[in-house]
Design an enzyme around this catalytic site. Structure first.
Site, PDB file in Angstrom:
ATOM      1  N   ASP A 267     -64.817 -89.764  16.989  1.00 44.17           N
ATOM      2  CA  ASP A 267     -63.733 -89.785  15.936  1.00 44.17           C
ATOM      3  C   ASP A 267     -63.637 -88.384  15.364  1.00 44.17           C
ATOM      4  O   ASP A 267     -64.544 -87.562  15.658  1.00 44.17           O
ATOM      5  CB  ASP A 267     -63.947 -90.886  15.038  1.00 44.17           C
ATOM      6  CG  ASP A 267     -62.642 -91.392  14.385  1.00 44.17           C
ATOM      7  OD1 ASP A 267     -61.662 -90.602  14.520  1.00 44.17           O
ATOM      8  OD2 ASP A 267     -62.674 -92.408  13.681  1.00 44.17           O
TER       9      ASP A 267
HETATM   10  C1  BGC Z   1     -59.266 -92.249  12.688  1.00 47.13           C
HETATM   11  C2  BGC Z   1     -59.182 -92.871  14.170  1.00 47.13           C
HETATM   12  C3  BGC Z   1     -58.287 -92.137  14.874  1.00 47.13           C
HETATM   13  C4  BGC Z   1     -58.336 -90.692  14.832  1.00 47.13           C
HETATM   14  C5  BGC Z   1     -57.271 -89.645  15.409  1.00 47.13           C
HETATM   15  C6  BGC Z   1     -59.586 -90.883  12.779  1.00 47.13           C
HETATM   16  O1  BGC Z   1     -59.642 -90.511  11.333  1.00 47.13           O
HETATM   17  O2  BGC Z   1     -60.601 -92.860  12.372  1.00 47.13           O
HETATM   18  O3  BGC Z   1     -58.866 -94.361  14.165  1.00 47.13           O
HETATM   19  O4  BGC Z   1     -57.732 -92.692  16.134  1.00 47.13           O
HETATM   20  O5  BGC Z   1     -58.598 -90.237  13.639  1.00 47.13           O
HETATM   21  O6  BGC Z   1     -56.159 -89.566  14.867  1.00 47.13           O
END
Ligand code: BGC
Length: 738
Positions: A267
């Site tokens: 993430d």
């Molecule tokens: C979130 C994810 C997301 C990723 C990409 C993160 O901050 O936790 O759910 O897919 O960003 O945008």
């Protein structure tokens, strides 16, 4: 491939990194930055929407075509582009926005979940994007958490079933050959993200090894078995170990035990977090060593590409073995082959004529209709205004009454859900839908409380409750639309789960007028309403029903359609009583004898699986073909469900099992099967068949191994109950009962 090329494939950057910032009025790729990122560092993946706000299909096509041409020229390998299309088409202008995950869980309809993801895949591909960061199969078991609305509810089985359907909808039937109309799915967030001990986003959890295996892992297991191609990792730590550094979970459980050859992506900046936030690494480089050795294949370090240099050094120093790099790169390349990127790295958006079509809109509206839960009705609903004189009036009030932003929640056009109203000017808020359905002459609008759209999501303007109370004088019924404004992730954290003071005050003062109130809850998480609920004649829980939620609500309030949803989570009544439906028996002890005379009582506002309808259903004849069973049996339950009311309706049939005695204190009950009846006419009966494998009634014992113990299980469907008996103990030596 050279080491640099391999590491480039393991790198994912945010699209803004290659933006030409000298161009101000639109997003423009910078040739120089592309030379550096793709030409020099060979970066293999890019994510996100340019400038953080939905753009049109032509713009997407231009951007992705340019990136792919550059990638093919410089690397000979296409880029895998990923976006968060979280409830339909989040980031392409004019796309179809479905209800959010909690709503989709509330439908108890596998078909709607699969269809929603299929449509989302189609519309995503219309923008040449081959990869979505969905579905979310975190178990939403912490009502204070700001992301609880993204998943399918609190239960492991419900998330497993819906997660699988969503993956099949996104990817189609053959995960090895994703066709033109489908995309690769990304299960997230692996795993245990949904129960932060503090209630705040991106804070640690303390999940036991048994619960991790039995509940949090379950949806990932099911979806991986059905071809899910990628997994994104939980940002946080469990029992002190960040998931991004957890070799056991990333490599052993996911890759080795399941022989899964898919790809694991981090993430947002979460390798860096091992060092800068979690303090388990001495430097960024050390954090990269931990994460890659634990099993991370792709690093989403959105704004910096020193990952490329640092990982190269680690390999040269022998701290990350070459075989780990080769394994990671194979996984990335497999994804690119499977998604067909080598044959067709971009598309002509005109080849997707159903993008944003009426057909897709109708599906989203149907999903919204089947996802809105009726929690209370003293007979005020349906609103039969059209049979009454033209003087009859409905007061529509509350801060959520006239806002698409509120209906959609986060991940809508922008990350925080702002600007939906600007992008979809012709869609119907609750107010517009009510005016359309009941006739503008029957609807008075006076919000009483409004959100501060320029401020934080929780900020409200000074209330004008008196105006709403005055307006109520000429109304016969009040539809009070309360809840939350949109938010997403950590900015959505809160300190008080109660509905805001001003909104409660609005309801109280309106109730004092004596006019019946239909309380419409439109919120991402269950804000406490225990003080105002008794003042309301009816309560309807919309959650976050998406762009067609206003229309769907009008369909339901008018009685044009019937409610058929049930809560996919427990709606709490008190701040300090945030239990789940599968609580342990000791949480509900009536009275202890002797000196320690106390009550431990589970008190909730509305239970998991609760939901009313305009009709009533009677359950009868619950039967099973194996009253005595072993782990190898398939138990087939049947139950008759009769529509005993006066209008047509559909009923989700939920089958729960309670293990009466077990060597680890058992859960009060567990959802083991569900299905939704077809539309039943008054008087009509249907026999529902629900199947449960004997082995599905097993649990994970104290030693971390699956076990099914001989003894009785109470089975319940509606009001019907029976007992089945497991005759033989079974212990599994394999981690997943294979
Ligand atoms: C979130 C994810 C997301 C990723 C990409 C993160 O901050 O936790 O759910 O897919 O960003 O945008």
């Amino acid at each position: 491939m050279t080491l640099e090329e391999k590491i480039g494939q393991m790198t994912e950057l945010n699209i803004d990194v290659v933006q030409d910032r000298s161009v101000k009025d639109h997003f423009q790729l910078s040739e120089a930055l592309l030379d550096s990122v793709i030409g020099k560092y060979k970066v293999g993946s890019i994510l996100n929407v340019p400038n953080g706000e939905a753009v049109g299909r032509q713009e997407w096509q231009d951007i992705i075509t340019a990136i792919q041409k550059k990638s093919m020229k410089e690397i000979g390998i296409p880029c895998v582009y990923g976006v968060d299309q979280m409830h339909g088409t989040t980031y392409t202008d004019g796309g179809t926005l479905f209800p959010q995950g909690n709503n989709m869980g509330a439908t108890f309809s596998r078909e709607l979940v699969r269809e929603g993801s299929r449509i989302s895949a189609y519309e995503t591909k219309a923008a040449s994007i081959p990869w979505v960061y969905a579905p979310v199969v975190d178990l939403g078991r912490e009502p204070r958490w700001s992301r609880i609305w993204e998943n399918f509810g609190e239960d492991a089985f419900l998330n497993a079933e819906m997660g699988r359907e969503s993956v099949l909808g996104f990817q189609g039937d053959d995960p090895n050959h994703i066709d033109q109309w489908h995309v690769a799915a990304c299960l997230k967030h692996y795993m245990g993200y949904g129960v932060p001990t503090s209630g705040k986003d991106r804070t640690p959890s303390n999940i036991s090894p048994q619960e991790m295996r039995e509940k949090h892992f379950a949806p990932f297991l099911e979806a991986v078995h059905h071809g899910a191609l990628t997994v994104m990792v939980n940002s946080q730590s469990n029992n002190g170990m960040p998931l991004h550094a957890n070799y056991e979970y990333l490599t052993q459980w996911l890759k080795e035990d399941l022989q899964w050859d898919g790809m694991v992506v981090t993430d947002w900046a979460d390798i860096v977090n091992l060092w800068s936030r979690d303090h388990i690494a001495t430097s960024k480089k050390d954090a990269i060593r931990l994460a890659i050795n634990a099993g991370i294949d792709m690093s989403m370090d959105p704004y910096s590409w020193d990952f490329c240099t640092l990982l190269k050094e680690l390999v040269q120093e022998g701290k990350v073995p070459m075989r780990r790099i080769d394994d990671a790169v194979r996984r990335v390349l497999r994804l690119k082959y499977r998604t067909g990127l080598f044959e067709k790295p971009y598309y002509d958006w005109k080849a997707f004529p159903l993008f944003g079509s009426k057909e897709h809109a109708e599906k989203a509206r149907e999903a919204a209709r089947q996802s809105i839960v009726l929690l209370k009705n003293n007979g005020t609903l349906p609103l039969s205004v059209d049979q009454l004189p033209s003087t009859k009036k409905i007061l529509v009030t509350g801060p959520n009454a006239n806002s698409l932003r509120c209906l959609n929640g986060g991940w809508s056009v922008t990350w925080q859900g702002k600007h939906v109203d600007k992008h979809y000017p012709s869609m119907h808020t609750i107010l517009k839908a009510m005016q359309q359905r009941f006739g503008a002459e029957h609807v008075i609008y006076e919000p009483g409380v409004t959100y501060n759209e320029e401020g934080d999501w929780w900020q409200e303007n000074t209330a004008q409750i008196d105006k709403a109370v005055q307006a109520a004088a000429s109304a016969d019924v009040i539809v009070a639309c309360v809840g939350e404004n949109s938010y997403c992730e950590t900015p959505g954290n809160l300190d008080d789960l109660s509905l805001s003071a001003q909104q409660q005050q609005l309801v109280r003062q309106l109730a004092a007028t004596g006019k019946p109130i239909v309380l419409v809850l439109n919120e991402g998480r269950p804000r406490l309403v225990s003080d105002i609920e008794p003042l309301c004649a009816a309560v309807v829980h919309c959650m976050l029903p998406g762009n067609y939620g206003g229309d769907a609500l009008a369909d339901l309030l008018s009685g044009d359609a019937n409610f058929s949803a049930k809560l996919p989570f427990t709606y709490p009544r008190h701040q300090a009583a945030l239990t789940k439906y599968d609580y342990k028996p000791c949480e509900q002890v009536e009275t202890m004898s002797g000196a320690y005379n106390y009550n431990a009582v589970v008190s909730v506002q509305w239970a998991f699986g609760f939901g009313l309808s305009y009709t009533t259903f009677a359950y009868s004849n619950l039967r099973v073909d194996h009253p005595q069973f072993t782990a190898d049996d398939l138990l087939t339950f049947t139950v008759d469900v009769t529509n005993t009311g006066t209008v047509a309706g559909r009923e989700p049939v939920l089958l729960f099992a309670s293990d009466l005695v077990a060597s680890l204190t058992p859960d009060n009950r567990r959802l083991r099967a569900f299905d939704k009846t077809p539309l039943l006419q008054p008087g009509q009966t249907v026999t529902m068949t629900l199947r449960v494998k004997g082995s599905d009634l097993a649990f994970v014992g104290y030693d971390g191994k699956w076990v099914l113990e001989a003894g009785d299980f109470r089975i319940q469907a509606g009001t019907e109950v029976l007992t089945v008996t497991c005759t033989t103990d079974k212990r599994w030596s394999t981690p997943n009962r294979d």
